[in-house]
Design an enzyme around this catalytic site. Structure first.
Site, PDB file in Angstrom:
ATOM      1  CD  GLN A 261     -64.285  17.192 -29.943  1.00  0.00           C
ATOM      2  OE1 GLN A 261     -63.845  17.452 -28.831  1.00  0.00           O
ATOM      3  NE2 GLN A 261     -65.108  16.168 -30.154  1.00  0.00           N
ATOM      4  CG  HIS A 264     -67.021  19.600 -25.974  1.00  0.00           C
ATOM      5  ND1 HIS A 264     -67.444  18.811 -24.929  1.00  0.00           N
ATOM      6  CD2 HIS A 264     -66.538  18.748 -26.917  1.00  0.00           C
ATOM      7  CE1 HIS A 264     -67.231  17.537 -25.222  1.00  0.00           C
ATOM      8  NE2 HIS A 264     -66.677  17.473 -26.418  1.00  0.00           N
ATOM      9  CD  GLU A 330     -58.928  17.903 -25.715  1.00  0.00           C
ATOM     10  OE1 GLU A 330     -59.376  17.386 -24.680  1.00  0.00           O
ATOM     11  OE2 GLU A 330     -59.493  18.855 -26.302  1.00  0.00           O
ATOM     12  CG  HIS A 331     -59.602  15.457 -29.446  1.00  0.00           C
ATOM     13  ND1 HIS A 331     -60.142  16.589 -28.868  1.00  0.00           N
ATOM     14  CD2 HIS A 331     -59.844  14.437 -28.595  1.00  0.00           C
ATOM     15  CE1 HIS A 331     -60.688  16.265 -27.703  1.00  0.00           C
ATOM     16  NE2 HIS A 331     -60.513  14.975 -27.513  1.00  0.00           N
ATOM     17  CG  ASP A 364     -65.154  12.916 -27.352  1.00  0.00           C
ATOM     18  OD1 ASP A 364     -64.002  13.125 -26.922  1.00  0.00           O
ATOM     19  OD2 ASP A 364     -65.781  13.728 -28.050  1.00  0.00           O
ATOM     20  CG  HIS A 423     -22.597  13.302   0.176  1.00  0.00           C
ATOM     21  ND1 HIS A 423     -22.838  14.461   0.872  1.00  0.00           N
ATOM     22  CD2 HIS A 423     -23.722  13.045  -0.546  1.00  0.00           C
ATOM     23  CE1 HIS A 423     -24.048  14.900   0.570  1.00  0.00           C
ATOM     24  NE2 HIS A 423     -24.614  14.058  -0.283  1.00  0.00           N
TER      25      HIS A 423
END
Length: 437
Positions: A261, A264, A330-331, A364, A423
């Site tokens: 990761q 990235h 995230e993961h 992924d 109403h």
């Protein structure tokens, strides 16, 4: 963190996190988005030349270029994409919602219909890496939701004649998407939000209802700025991986997953949480060896050395669970002897990967799950991209006279309690002889 006792909310403030200034980026993207709103295509062309070094003659990628890219695609890559699509379709097809009707009284029902948005704009990043997998992860749930109009945009590339990367184009063609634009950055989000007309007033890019997909900080800032004009999935920032591990974990595998990761982005987060000093030391030793051998070693080293990455020692696995829940990765990978049981107890994570045979890399590409996930702690309140992202629940209220009569006095009582007599009158008007008893 050994020895410290922190409340869950306090833990969120001390876990490693990338220093992202989306608010600061708003000052950069606001004039870009305003310009696209005012001048349409001309503003998009100028922004693309300024930021990507490409002077566009057409925003839209020719359909022929999509087909050529697919025909030229390496057969091995095509087979991998086809399998990724197949698995993603199986998972996302199961997310479809069906209408349901509740009968509250004779003649009185409420039906919830699930209606897809009409048109979506899907953003696929360019930059440091090529992401045909993100085409799959964005397009498949939109298609399974029944979205009629799907448009994809990805940054123009100087190395490919001003078109997006050919593998991205091939993925679009494989999925049957032929509306593709060579536009990236904040200008792409604004183009989808406002639509874009040319100098003659012709609509070149129709606006969309929702924009999804990850991007850099400027894409995230544009999504924040334009939320309300369009719907968005999330403000996805740099990717992150959290790993909860005990002595049963394999140090070389844990190190490899952290690196996977970190490659990235220099701002990617990689966090190992463990009660084992021996494991932490073994992983550190593996990182030294593996980082030196990986292709993007400079990028990886920068990410691992940043404040967003760390090896976190805790007193025990229960404390580790509290830390990973506060981190809301995230993961999240779990490498413990009881990984499956612990996975069921995780409250905050974009996706959870159970044991040594489910690395994030699987998710992924080919797990069938979606890899467009909340980052920066947003997994505490957000979900990953799914079919549901592209659906809206619409309540259909169907009451006959008898059903309304049975509840009319309650409606009037509540209207009076809120000092909204009109109403109540809207109900009284239907019963001129007085409210039913």
């Amino acid at each position: 963190m050994r020895g410290q006792v922190l409340h869950h909310r306090e833990l969120r403030g001390v876990v490693p996190r990338a220093a992202l200034d989306v608010e600061g980026a708003l000052a950069v993207v606001r004039p870009i988005c305003d310009d696209v709103r005012a001048r349409g295509v001309a503003a998009v062309v100028e922004a693309t030349e300024r930021f990507d070094g490409v002077r566009l003659t057409d925003l839209r990628v020719p359909v022929a270029a999509l087909q050529e890219a697919l025909e030229a695609l390496d057969p091995t890559v095509r087979a991998a994409l086809e399998e990724s699509v197949r698995r993603a379709r199986l998972v996302h097809a199961d997310q479809r919602r069906t209408s349901s009707t509740v009968r509250l009284a004779p003649g009185g029902t409420v039906t919830e219909r699930w209606v897809p948005v009409e048109r979506v704009g899907l953003y696929v990043p360019g930059g440091l890496a090529v992401y045909p997998s993100s085409v799959v992860m964005n397009v498949v749930p939109a298609q399974e939701a029944g979205v009629e109009q799907i448009a994809v945009t990805s940054p123009a590339q100087k190395d490919f004649g001003g078109l997006p990367h050919p593998t991205i184009l091939a993925a679009c063609a494989l999925l049957g998407v032929d509306e593709v634009y060579a536009v990236g950055g904040a200008q792409a989000v604004a183009m989808f939000a406002y639509g874009a007309r040319d100098a003659d007033g012709a609509l070149v890019v129709p606006g969309v209802d929702i924009v999804t997909g990850p991007g850099n900080i400027y894409v995230a800032a544009a999504k924040r700025l334009l939320k309300g004009v369009i719907g968005i999935d999330s403000e996805a920032g740099p990717t992150e991986i959290g790993i909860l591990a005990d002595d049963s974990a394999v140090p070389s595998e844990v190190a490899a997953d952290l690196i996977s990761q970190a490659e990235h982005d220099p701002m990617a987060g990689a966090v190992l949480v463990t009660p084992s000093v021996a494991l932490a030391e073994a992983v550190q030793a593996e990182l030294v060896v593996q980082v030196a051998a990986t292709k993007h070693r400079d990028r990886v080293a920068t990410a691992l050395a940043g404040p967003q990455s760390a090896l976190v020692l805790v007193d025990d696995l229960e404390a580790g669970m509290e830390v990973v829940d506060a981190y809301a990765a995230e993961h999240l990978e779990i490498h413990t002897v009881d990984a499956r049981e612990r996975a069921t107890r995780v409250r905050n994570a974009g996706a959870v990967f159970v044991g040594r045979w489910a690395p994030v890399s699987l998710g992924d590409y080919c797990a069938g799950s979606n890899h467009v996930l909340p980052t920066g702690g947003c997994a505490c309140f957000s979900s990953g991209l799914s079919v549901q992202t592209f659906l809206r629940g619409v309540h259909v209220v169907d009451y006959d006279e008898q059903a309304l009569a049975g509840v009319a006095h309650h409606v009037v009582a509540l209207a009076d309690a809120e000092d909204l007599p009109a109403h109540g009158q809207a109900v009284r008007a239907r019963f001129p002889d007085g409210l039913p008893a």
